[in-house]
Design a protein around this motif. Sequence first.
Motif, PDB file in Angstrom:
ATOM      1  N   GLN A   1       2.087 -29.131   4.910  1.00 13.29           N
ATOM      2  CA  GLN A   1       0.795 -28.754   5.114  1.00 13.29           C
ATOM      3  C   GLN A   1       0.125 -28.877   4.514  1.00 13.29           C
ATOM      4  OE1 GLN A   1       0.338 -24.571   4.537  1.00 13.29           O
ATOM      5  NE2 GLN A   1       1.641 -24.086   5.930  1.00 13.29           N
TER       6      GLN A   1
ATOM      7  N   PHE B   1      -0.986 -32.199   5.011  1.00 12.05           N
ATOM      8  CA  PHE B   1      -1.652 -32.953   5.903  1.00 12.05           C
ATOM      9  C   PHE B   1      -2.782 -31.885   6.579  1.00 12.05           C
ATOM     10  CE2 PHE B   1       1.642 -34.942   4.662  1.00 12.05           C
ATOM     11  CZ  PHE B   1       1.717 -35.880   3.636  1.00 12.05           C
ATOM     12  N   ASP B   2      -3.315 -30.937   6.888  1.00 12.04           N
ATOM     13  CA  ASP B   2      -3.371 -29.769   7.651  1.00 12.04           C
ATOM     14  C   ASP B   2      -5.078 -30.552   7.162  1.00 12.04           C
ATOM     15  OD1 ASP B   2      -1.749 -30.080   8.719  1.00 12.04           O
ATOM     16  OD2 ASP B   2      -1.066 -27.611   7.600  1.00 12.04           O
ATOM     17  N   HIS B   3      -6.048 -29.901   7.930  1.00 14.58           N
ATOM     18  CA  HIS B   3      -7.103 -29.875   7.999  1.00 14.58           C
ATOM     19  C   HIS B   3      -7.756 -31.302   7.193  1.00 14.58           C
ATOM     20  CE1 HIS B   3      -6.818 -26.319   9.708  1.00 14.58           C
ATOM     21  NE2 HIS B   3      -5.951 -25.747   8.146  1.00 14.58           N
TER      22      HIS B   3
ATOM     23  N   THR C   1     -10.810 -33.545  11.181  1.00 14.37           N
ATOM     24  CA  THR C   1     -10.801 -32.352  12.768  1.00 14.37           C
ATOM     25  C   THR C   1     -10.572 -32.853  13.860  1.00 14.37           C
ATOM     26  OG1 THR C   1     -13.455 -33.991  13.231  1.00 14.37           O
ATOM     27  CG2 THR C   1     -13.302 -32.001  11.439  1.00 14.37           C
TER      28      THR C   1
ATOM     29  N   THR D   1      -1.525 -39.453   9.884  1.00 18.40           N
ATOM     30  CA  THR D   1      -0.254 -39.840  10.997  1.00 18.40           C
ATOM     31  C   THR D   1       0.439 -40.720  10.280  1.00 18.40           C
ATOM     32  OG1 THR D   1      -1.027 -39.450  13.293  1.00 18.40           O
ATOM     33  CG2 THR D   1       0.919 -40.026  13.390  1.00 18.40           C
TER      34      THR D   1
ATOM     35  N   ARG E   1       1.802 -38.346   7.043  1.00 20.29           N
ATOM     36  CA  ARG E   1       2.850 -37.370   7.529  1.00 20.29           C
ATOM     37  C   ARG E   1       3.989 -37.465   7.659  1.00 20.29           C
ATOM     38  NH1 ARG E   1       1.344 -31.770   9.423  1.00 20.29           N
ATOM     39  NH2 ARG E   1      -1.018 -33.081  10.125  1.00 20.29           N
TER      40      ARG E   1
END
Length: 370
Positions: free
Chosen positions: A330, A332-334, A337, A344, A347
């Motif tokens: 998580q 790498f989330d948010h 946008t 990428t 991650r």
Amino acid sequence: MSEKSAYPIQLVQPDGRRVFDREHAASVADIGPEQLRALYEDLVVTRRIDTEATALQRQGQLGLWPPLLGQEAAQVGSARALRPDDYVFCSYREAAVAYCRGVDPGSLTRLWRGTAHHCWDPAAINMTNPNIVVGSQGLHATGYAYAAHLDGAEIAVIAYFGDGASSQGDIAEAMGFAASWSAPVVFFCQNNQWAISAPVRVQSETPIVRRAYGYGIPGVQVDGNDVLAVLAVTRQAVQRARTGGGPSFIEALTYRMGPHTTADDPTRYRSAAETEQWQRRDPIDRMRRLLEREALWDEAFERRVAARADEVADQVRTATIDMPDPAPMQLFDHVYTTPHPLITEERRAYAEYLTGDPGPSSAPSEGVRS
């Protein structure tokens, strides 16, 4: 609001007596007994939030916390002058503003516990999350305010920052742009006298508000420990912004009673005598004395406010301790946008690292894991 405004503006003295000021008192003429009591409750509850979060950090439940002890009136008074559709750009110390904007108290410590990139959803309360990059929120606020102006939105935008941030180039650039393009933004400087260990005299040999005059921005200096005076001058500034009058600057004179953050020891750079002097100007004691003078104080009210403060503090403590750890990916989330090739790749590489068997082309160099 102009260069000729008498400063600092004050409507309630430290002993609770009212100050006769026809111009500014008129801006809070609607604040009757119940509203005065509500402001007092805000002050007490937000101090309780702060002391609870500080205790949580000392107990190892938070990695860091930036205390607001002593600055409650500056934050509560200004926040209560705003409408729900106004937008707030904060620094890292505005937990009281967030509370007044309606944030769930249980979410105030997410960032500081290290379980999320944020504390709350900005869109839900029209307020950005804590900002660690000193002064950058001035630019963000000015850009947002100018865009809102172009869209025809009749709102005000407020940017909170400290006396130290007033020396940052970002704040200077923000004021220059706001003045040139009449952006509806209120620059709200909480002058708490210390930028970590640097006293305010290092930031400016003259009152910080005078910097605004050089940009053609009207400014006012207010007693930041007087919640009614802060409410009055902020109402005037946001009304100016909403009606096309452009930017304003407020310097709220207050004092950081505690450390800059819980990683700081203020006894190393300031005297106990200075702190004691400011304790006599405590914003909560001042408001209580006003209520007592105007026969608005009784034991039942005191018990009710204390119970509410304990209730909110319990929400903060329980939510903090019960906060689940996020899944590693998580992280790498948010971040952006929309999908971003750098994220990428990061991650993918981190996922391989977590398995303990990275591929030959993505294996970390010696020392990366240490």
